[in-house]
Design an enzyme around this catalytic site. Structure first.
Site, PDB file in Angstrom:
ATOM      1  N   PRO A  21       1.382  -2.517  -4.733  1.00 63.18           N
ATOM      2  CA  PRO A  21       0.298  -1.622  -5.147  1.00 63.18           C
ATOM      3  C   PRO A  21      -0.559  -1.289  -3.933  1.00 63.18           C
ATOM      4  O   PRO A  21      -0.916  -2.186  -3.159  1.00 63.18           O
ATOM      5  CB  PRO A  21      -0.501  -2.474  -6.152  1.00 63.18           C
ATOM      6  CG  PRO A  21      -0.124  -3.895  -5.889  1.00 63.18           C
ATOM      7  CD  PRO A  21       1.200  -3.903  -5.208  1.00 63.18           C
ATOM      8  N   ALA A  23      -3.951   1.012  -3.256  1.00 63.50           N
ATOM      9  CA  ALA A  23      -4.980   1.899  -3.794  1.00 63.50           C
ATOM     10  C   ALA A  23      -5.076   3.153  -2.929  1.00 63.50           C
ATOM     11  O   ALA A  23      -5.137   3.075  -1.701  1.00 63.50           O
ATOM     12  CB  ALA A  23      -6.323   1.166  -3.832  1.00 63.50           C
ATOM     13  N   GLN A  75      -0.752  -2.216 -12.258  1.00 64.43           N
ATOM     14  CA  GLN A  75      -1.634  -3.307 -11.821  1.00 64.43           C
ATOM     15  C   GLN A  75      -3.053  -3.044 -12.306  1.00 64.43           C
ATOM     16  O   GLN A  75      -3.573  -1.934 -12.163  1.00 64.43           O
ATOM     17  CB  GLN A  75      -1.657  -3.474 -10.302  1.00 64.43           C
ATOM     18  CG  GLN A  75      -2.361  -4.782  -9.941  1.00 64.43           C
ATOM     19  CD  GLN A  75      -2.689  -4.942  -8.478  1.00 64.43           C
ATOM     20  OE1 GLN A  75      -3.379  -4.114  -7.903  1.00 64.43           O
ATOM     21  NE2 GLN A  75      -2.212  -6.012  -7.872  1.00 64.43           N
ATOM     22  N   CYS A 105      -7.557  -8.841  -4.145  1.00 63.34           N
ATOM     23  CA  CYS A 105      -8.289  -7.769  -3.471  1.00 63.34           C
ATOM     24  C   CYS A 105      -9.524  -8.321  -2.753  1.00 63.34           C
ATOM     25  O   CYS A 105     -10.363  -8.984  -3.375  1.00 63.34           O
ATOM     26  CB  CYS A 105      -8.704  -6.701  -4.477  1.00 63.34           C
ATOM     27  SG  CYS A 105      -9.588  -5.341  -3.683  1.00 63.34           S
ATOM     28  N   LYS A 143      -0.544 -11.104  -8.677  1.00 60.19           N
ATOM     29  CA  LYS A 143      -0.447 -10.978  -7.216  1.00 60.19           C
ATOM     30  C   LYS A 143      -1.694 -11.631  -6.628  1.00 60.19           C
ATOM     31  O   LYS A 143      -2.821 -11.251  -6.975  1.00 60.19           O
ATOM     32  CB  LYS A 143      -0.357  -9.509  -6.824  1.00 60.19           C
ATOM     33  CG  LYS A 143      -0.278  -9.258  -5.330  1.00 60.19           C
ATOM     34  CD  LYS A 143       0.129  -7.811  -5.055  1.00 60.19           C
ATOM     35  CE  LYS A 143       0.167  -7.482  -3.575  1.00 60.19           C
ATOM     36  NZ  LYS A 143      -1.158  -7.220  -3.001  1.00 60.19           N
ATOM     37  N   ASN A 204       4.976 -11.516   0.222  1.00 56.12           N
ATOM     38  CA  ASN A 204       4.386 -10.271   0.720  1.00 56.12           C
ATOM     39  C   ASN A 204       3.603 -10.521   2.004  1.00 56.12           C
ATOM     40  O   ASN A 204       2.949 -11.542   2.149  1.00 56.12           O
ATOM     41  CB  ASN A 204       3.455  -9.679  -0.367  1.00 56.12           C
ATOM     42  CG  ASN A 204       2.555  -8.565   0.136  1.00 56.12           C
ATOM     43  OD1 ASN A 204       1.331  -8.646   0.042  1.00 56.12           O
ATOM     44  ND2 ASN A 204       3.134  -7.523   0.686  1.00 56.12           N
ATOM     45  N   GLY A 205       3.689  -9.525   2.896  1.00 51.43           N
ATOM     46  CA  GLY A 205       2.912  -9.556   4.128  1.00 51.43           C
ATOM     47  C   GLY A 205       3.788  -9.366   5.344  1.00 51.43           C
ATOM     48  O   GLY A 205       4.729 -10.129   5.562  1.00 51.43           O
ATOM     49  N   ARG A 229       2.196  -1.709   3.760  1.00 52.25           N
ATOM     50  CA  ARG A 229       1.829  -0.685   4.749  1.00 52.25           C
ATOM     51  C   ARG A 229       3.009   0.014   5.391  1.00 52.25           C
ATOM     52  O   ARG A 229       2.935   1.212   5.705  1.00 52.25           O
ATOM     53  CB  ARG A 229       0.919  -1.301   5.823  1.00 52.25           C
ATOM     54  CG  ARG A 229      -0.489  -1.558   5.316  1.00 52.25           C
ATOM     55  CD  ARG A 229      -1.248  -2.439   6.253  1.00 52.25           C
ATOM     56  NE  ARG A 229      -0.582  -3.734   6.375  1.00 52.25           N
ATOM     57  CZ  ARG A 229      -0.929  -4.669   7.251  1.00 52.25           C
ATOM     58  NH1 ARG A 229      -1.924  -4.444   8.082  1.00 52.25           N
ATOM     59  NH2 ARG A 229      -0.283  -5.813   7.280  1.00 52.25           N
TER      60      ARG A 229
HETATM   61  C1  LIG Z   1      -4.705   0.896   1.787  1.00 49.56           C
HETATM   62  C2  LIG Z   1      -4.352  -0.353   1.045  1.00 49.56           C
HETATM   63  C3  LIG Z   1      -4.548  -0.422  -0.328  1.00 49.56           C
HETATM   64  C4  LIG Z   1      -4.221  -1.588  -1.041  1.00 49.56           C
HETATM   65  N1  LIG Z   1      -4.383  -1.614  -2.397  1.00 49.56           N
HETATM   66  C5  LIG Z   1      -3.996  -2.708  -3.106  1.00 49.56           C
HETATM   67  C6  LIG Z   1      -4.076  -2.717  -4.532  1.00 49.56           C
HETATM   68  O1  LIG Z   1      -4.473  -1.751  -5.183  1.00 49.56           O
HETATM   69  N2  LIG Z   1      -3.682  -3.876  -5.160  1.00 49.56           N
HETATM   70  C7  LIG Z   1      -3.203  -4.971  -4.478  1.00 49.56           C
HETATM   71  O2  LIG Z   1      -2.854  -5.977  -5.096  1.00 49.56           O
HETATM   72  N3  LIG Z   1      -3.118  -4.969  -3.141  1.00 49.56           N
HETATM   73  C8  LIG Z   1      -3.473  -3.853  -2.443  1.00 49.56           C
HETATM   74  N4  LIG Z   1      -3.317  -3.851  -1.083  1.00 49.56           N
HETATM   75  C9  LIG Z   1      -2.650  -4.985  -0.421  1.00 49.56           C
HETATM   76  C10 LIG Z   1      -1.155  -4.733  -0.306  1.00 49.56           C
HETATM   77  O3  LIG Z   1      -0.548  -4.600  -1.579  1.00 49.56           O
HETATM   78  C11 LIG Z   1      -0.458  -5.882   0.471  1.00 49.56           C
HETATM   79  O4  LIG Z   1      -0.691  -7.099  -0.210  1.00 49.56           O
HETATM   80  C12 LIG Z   1      -0.974  -6.042   1.897  1.00 49.56           C
HETATM   81  O5  LIG Z   1      -1.111  -4.776   2.529  1.00 49.56           O
HETATM   82  C13 LIG Z   1      -0.032  -6.925   2.729  1.00 49.56           C
HETATM   83  O6  LIG Z   1       1.252  -6.372   2.848  1.00 49.56           O
HETATM   84  P1  LIG Z   1       1.740  -5.635   4.210  1.00 49.56           P
HETATM   85  O7  LIG Z   1       1.521  -6.619   5.333  1.00 49.56           O
HETATM   86  O8  LIG Z   1       3.202  -5.310   3.950  1.00 49.56           O
HETATM   87  O9  LIG Z   1       0.896  -4.401   4.374  1.00 49.56           O
HETATM   88  C14 LIG Z   1      -3.678  -2.715  -0.353  1.00 49.56           C
HETATM   89  C15 LIG Z   1      -3.498  -2.651   1.035  1.00 49.56           C
HETATM   90  C16 LIG Z   1      -3.823  -1.499   1.735  1.00 49.56           C
HETATM   91  C17 LIG Z   1      -3.593  -1.448   3.222  1.00 49.56           C
END
Ligand SMILES: Cc1cc2nc3c(=O)[nH]c(=O)nc-3n(C[C@H](O)[C@H](O)[C@H](O)COP(=O)(O)O)c2cc1C
Length: 312
Positions: A21, A23, A75, A105, A143, A204-205, A229
């Site tokens: 997810p 946002a 979500q 979050c 999550k 995740n990450g 991302r």
């Molecule tokens: C712009 C943006 C919006 C996000 N929105 C949400 C969200 O709505 N819900 C959520 O659980 N995590 C949200 N996250 C977190 C991501 O889902 C993810 O856990 C986090 O970016 C780590 O993964 P990555 O290293 O692959 O980016 C958001 C992250 C970013 C950068």
């Protein structure tokens, strides 16, 4: 990476590579694109449970879906078990058999309200939320992050609690709340949680390539990975992770523009697709000049004309 289907509740998820997810991004068009590129499950942006209760306008667009998209998880976020359950039972969530509860979050407004990552500090409430939401009949997933800060890692215990409360799958973002999105992923914490529960665990990450996903799965023993991302810069990362054929950027962009326009008005489509084009153009020769022009574009047609110049 090693692909496999996942059974969650009474639903089979095609493969174990998920779109996170995000946002502001994972709307209908973006999810449909990623699904077409191989993502096994895509999540909506986080939607306020209270917003659903009080009928705030943008939930309509956030929760738009149709049969072309296939299985999708919604979500939601909040802190009141009854309101979260009512959200699960809301007609707008009817097309989503899987509902994920956001417990990660870090945004100050959310955290201060006791929502998102604040629930990591209130595990009893977190459990009650899951228990209540399960009563809705939805498949409930959670999550969450590994803790608020490095001194208070809660992953394993929290994972156990979520399973005990009735969650069917958990996704663990291997960073603490205070790190927001920066720094290394603590794969040991995810591995410890994976060993502690029977339900599927998604890591995740920091997945930006197939090599990253293979590494994260090996180190954590998790059942799948969730990409966030990296998908913003290239939704076709799912092709690499799932051995799905790629297509050229222009085709991709045209699809996304069309599908966004199907759900959102012209103004939103213009602003959103400018933002997306700015992501996709990164690393292209002349990116700075293209971005400047993109941000002056006033309509989807103008954006498409620039996209044709870049990728045509
Ligand atoms: C712009 C943006 C919006 C996000 N929105 C949400 C969200 O709505 N819900 C959520 O659980 N995590 C949200 N996250 C977190 C991501 O889902 C993810 O856990 C986090 O970016 C780590 O993964 P990555 O290293 O692959 O980016 C958001 C992250 C970013 C950068």
């Amino acid at each position: 990476m090693r692909l496999r289907a996942l059974k969650v509740g009474n639903v089979t998820i095609e493969n174990n590579v998920f779109l996170a997810p995000l946002a502001g991004y994972t709307n209908y068009a973006f999810r449909r694109l990623c699904k077409g590129y191989g993502a096994g499950l895509c999540y909506t942006e986080m939607v306020s449970a209270k917003g659903l209760k009080y009928g705030s306008e943008n939930t309509e667009e956030l929760l738009y879906t149709d049969e072309n998209e296939g299985l999708t998880a919604a979500q939601i976020f909040g802190s009141d078990p009854a309101i979260l359950r009512a959200a699960c039972e809301h007609e707008k969530l009817q097309p989503f058999p899987i509902v994920d509860i956001n417990m990660g979050c870090p945004v100050p407004k959310i955290y201060k309200n006791g929502e998102g990552s604040a629930l990591l500090e209130n595990p009893i409430l977190a459990e009650n939320i899951v228990k209540e939401c399960v009563k809705s009949g939805k498949i409930i997933t959670v999550k969450f992050r590994i803790g608020i800060n490095g001194d208070n890692l809660i992953t394993e215990e929290f994972a156990r609690r979520m399973e005990g409360a009735g969650a069917s799958l958990i996704t663990i973002h291997g960073r603490t709340k205070d790190k927001i999105y920066a720094g290394d992923v603590n794969y040991r914490e995810i591995a410890a949680a994976k060993r502690a529960v029977q339900i599927p665990v998604i890591a995740n990450g920091g997945v930006f390539s197939d090599t990253d996903s293979v590494w994260l799965l090996e180190e954590t023993g998790a059942d799948g990975v969730m990409v966030a991302r990296a998908a913003l810069f290239d939704p076709q990362i799912f092709c690499a992770l799932t051995n799905t054929p790629t297509e050229n950027r222009l085709e991709m962009f045209q699809k996304q523009l069309k599908w966004t326009g199907q759900v959102c008005d012209e103004r939103f489509t213009t602003v959103f697709m400018r933002k997306m084009a700015a992501f996709y153009v990164k690393g292209t020769r002349g990116a700075a000049a293209y971005k400047e022009r993109l941000f002056q574009a006033q309509s989807p047609d103008e954006i498409l004309a620039i996209a044709q110049e870049i990728w045509g």
